[in-house]
Scaffold this motif. Structure first.
Motif, PDB file in Angstrom:
ATOM      1  N   LEU A   1       8.498 -10.833  -8.722  1.00  0.00           N
ATOM      2  CA  LEU A   1       7.306 -11.663  -8.435  1.00  0.00           C
ATOM      3  C   LEU A   1       7.126 -12.479  -9.551  1.00  0.00           C
ATOM      4  O   LEU A   1       7.400 -11.886 -10.907  1.00  0.00           O
ATOM      5  CB  LEU A   1       6.157 -10.751  -8.368  1.00  0.00           C
ATOM      6  N   THR A   2       6.512 -13.596  -9.510  1.00  0.00           N
ATOM      7  CA  THR A   2       6.193 -14.430 -10.569  1.00  0.00           C
ATOM      8  C   THR A   2       4.644 -14.110 -10.795  1.00  0.00           C
ATOM      9  O   THR A   2       3.828 -14.344  -9.879  1.00  0.00           O
ATOM     10  CB  THR A   2       6.325 -15.844 -10.257  1.00  0.00           C
TER      11      THR A   2
ATOM     12  N   VAL B   1      -0.792 -12.757  -9.250  1.00  0.00           N
ATOM     13  CA  VAL B   1       0.198 -12.944  -8.581  1.00  0.00           C
ATOM     14  C   VAL B   1       0.438 -14.762  -8.468  1.00  0.00           C
ATOM     15  O   VAL B   1      -0.425 -15.057  -7.615  1.00  0.00           O
ATOM     16  CB  VAL B   1       0.551 -12.379  -7.468  1.00  0.00           C
TER      17      VAL B   1
ATOM     18  N   SER C   1       3.448 -16.153  -7.266  1.00  0.00           N
ATOM     19  CA  SER C   1       4.445 -16.176  -5.993  1.00  0.00           C
ATOM     20  C   SER C   1       4.660 -14.400  -6.184  1.00  0.00           C
ATOM     21  O   SER C   1       5.321 -13.980  -6.761  1.00  0.00           O
ATOM     22  CB  SER C   1       5.372 -17.122  -6.155  1.00  0.00           C
ATOM     23  N   GLY C   2       4.664 -14.247  -4.626  1.00  0.00           N
ATOM     24  CA  GLY C   2       5.104 -12.955  -4.135  1.00  0.00           C
ATOM     25  C   GLY C   2       3.991 -11.884  -3.566  1.00  0.00           C
ATOM     26  O   GLY C   2       4.097 -10.823  -3.745  1.00  0.00           O
ATOM     27  N   ASN C   3       2.865 -12.560  -3.106  1.00  0.00           N
ATOM     28  CA  ASN C   3       1.897 -11.655  -2.563  1.00  0.00           C
ATOM     29  C   ASN C   3       2.430 -10.884  -1.617  1.00  0.00           C
ATOM     30  O   ASN C   3       1.768  -9.555  -1.369  1.00  0.00           O
ATOM     31  CB  ASN C   3       0.887 -12.621  -1.885  1.00  0.00           C
TER      32      ASN C   3
ATOM     33  N   ARG D   1       5.387  -9.521  -1.156  1.00  0.00           N
ATOM     34  CA  ARG D   1       6.119  -8.594  -1.718  1.00  0.00           C
ATOM     35  C   ARG D   1       5.234  -7.331  -2.457  1.00  0.00           C
ATOM     36  O   ARG D   1       5.493  -6.302  -2.580  1.00  0.00           O
ATOM     37  CB  ARG D   1       7.089  -8.999  -2.813  1.00  0.00           C
ATOM     38  N   LEU D   2       4.050  -7.997  -3.021  1.00  0.00           N
ATOM     39  CA  LEU D   2       3.302  -6.921  -3.685  1.00  0.00           C
ATOM     40  C   LEU D   2       2.833  -5.899  -2.453  1.00  0.00           C
ATOM     41  O   LEU D   2       2.598  -4.793  -2.612  1.00  0.00           O
ATOM     42  CB  LEU D   2       2.045  -7.686  -4.393  1.00  0.00           C
TER      43      LEU D   2
ATOM     44  N   CYS E   1       8.880  -8.276 -12.522  1.00  0.00           N
ATOM     45  CA  CYS E   1       7.950  -9.524 -12.589  1.00  0.00           C
ATOM     46  C   CYS E   1       8.458 -10.365 -13.447  1.00  0.00           C
ATOM     47  O   CYS E   1       9.025  -9.928 -14.442  1.00  0.00           O
ATOM     48  CB  CYS E   1       6.368  -9.098 -12.731  1.00  0.00           C
TER      49      CYS E   1
ATOM     50  N   GLU F   1       6.498 -21.770  -2.765  1.00  0.00           N
ATOM     51  CA  GLU F   1       6.894 -20.259  -2.318  1.00  0.00           C
ATOM     52  C   GLU F   1       6.215 -20.111  -0.875  1.00  0.00           C
ATOM     53  O   GLU F   1       7.219 -19.673   0.025  1.00  0.00           O
ATOM     54  CB  GLU F   1       6.660 -19.102  -3.011  1.00  0.00           C
TER      55      GLU F   1
END
Length: 260
Positions: free
Chosen positions: A49-50, A60, A62-64, A66-67, A80, A97
């Motif tokens: 995640l970024t 977050v 980018s990567g909501n 995935r979280l 991260c 993203e």
């Protein structure tokens, strides 16, 4: 276990309770998200995640999804990458993203594209180059936003495709579009049949418009001749107008004395 911030570019494992979804996160526990959670449970998170620092926690960028999937999978920490982008840049990263996701609905993708253009200040041509798309593809996607919320919901609720939605743009007015959707569903039309059906509707509309134009122009000519004859009579010329309506024509006769 303690976690510390390192220089940008290094992967850190951060506890999920310190991570908060970004403002553009719209993830819902869908079947696709459940599949992602199952994959993460089996293989872990393959793409970090970024995130960026936000007080004592992290937002977050980018990567909501995935979280969310990591929480569903029961993970306590996730990989991260720390970014020091400001709010505007972080929002742009998140939008970029989101536009690369495979599970986007066509209206959601159009909304993200619109937001991306607004945040980046890029033209459609510039955005197309950055996103690896054609300008026409971006323009066609943005045109979908001409549909009202009610029409969008009707299209989505009934599983109609993006191509159906594009064809429907040729119909004018929300109520007319909703009526066409009802007809498409009743007849079970595919895209090609929908296109032919709308062609037929448009040809009838154009014909009706042409007939209205002809009736209006004919009425104006008749009124003009009658009015001009009245003006001649005011000037002392005994002008007479006779009108005869036949099934196939209107015969209008103007009689005025020969001035010679």
């Amino acid at each position: 276990m303690a976690y510390s911030i390192s220089s940008e570019g290094r992967v850190l494992y951060l506890p999920v309770h310190l991570l908060h979804p970004g403002q553009t996160g719209r993830g819902k526990p869908t079947a696709l998200l459940q599949e992602l959670a199952a994959s993460i449970r089996e293989l872990g998170i393959l793409q970090p995640l970024t995130v960026r620092k936000n007080g004592d926690s992290y937002q977050v960028v980018s990567g909501n999804r995935r979280l969310m999937a990591a929480k569903m999978a029961g993970l306590g920490e996730v990989p991260c990458l720390i970014t020091y982008a400001d709010g505007a840049d972080a929002e742009l990263i998140a939008l970029t993203e989101n536009l690369q996701r495979e599970d986007l609905g066509y209206f959601q993708e159009a909304e993200y594209l619109q937001a991306y253009l607004a945040h980046s200040g890029l033209t459609q041509a510039q955005a197309a180059k950055k996103l690896g798309r054609s300008q026409s593809a971006i323009a066609n996607k943005l045109r979908l936003l001409q549909h009202s919320p009610k029409v969008r919901q009707a299209l989505l609720d009934n599983g109609l495709s993006e191509r159906h939605a594009r064809e429907l743009l040729r119909i004018h007015g929300e109520e007319a579009r909703l009526d066409v959707i009802d007809e498409l569903l009743r007849r079970g039309f595919n895209v090609a049949q929908t296109s032919h059906y709308i062609d037929t509707l448009e040809s009838h509309r154009n014909l009706s418009g042409s007939l209205r134009y002809c009736r209006r122009e004919t009425r104006l000519v008749l009124e003009r001749v009658t009015r001009d004859a009245a003006l001649l009579r005011v000037a002392g010329v005994p002008a007479q107008v006779q009108r005869q309506d036949n099934p196939d024509e209107i015969v209008l006769t103007l009689r005025i004395p020969n001035p010679s």
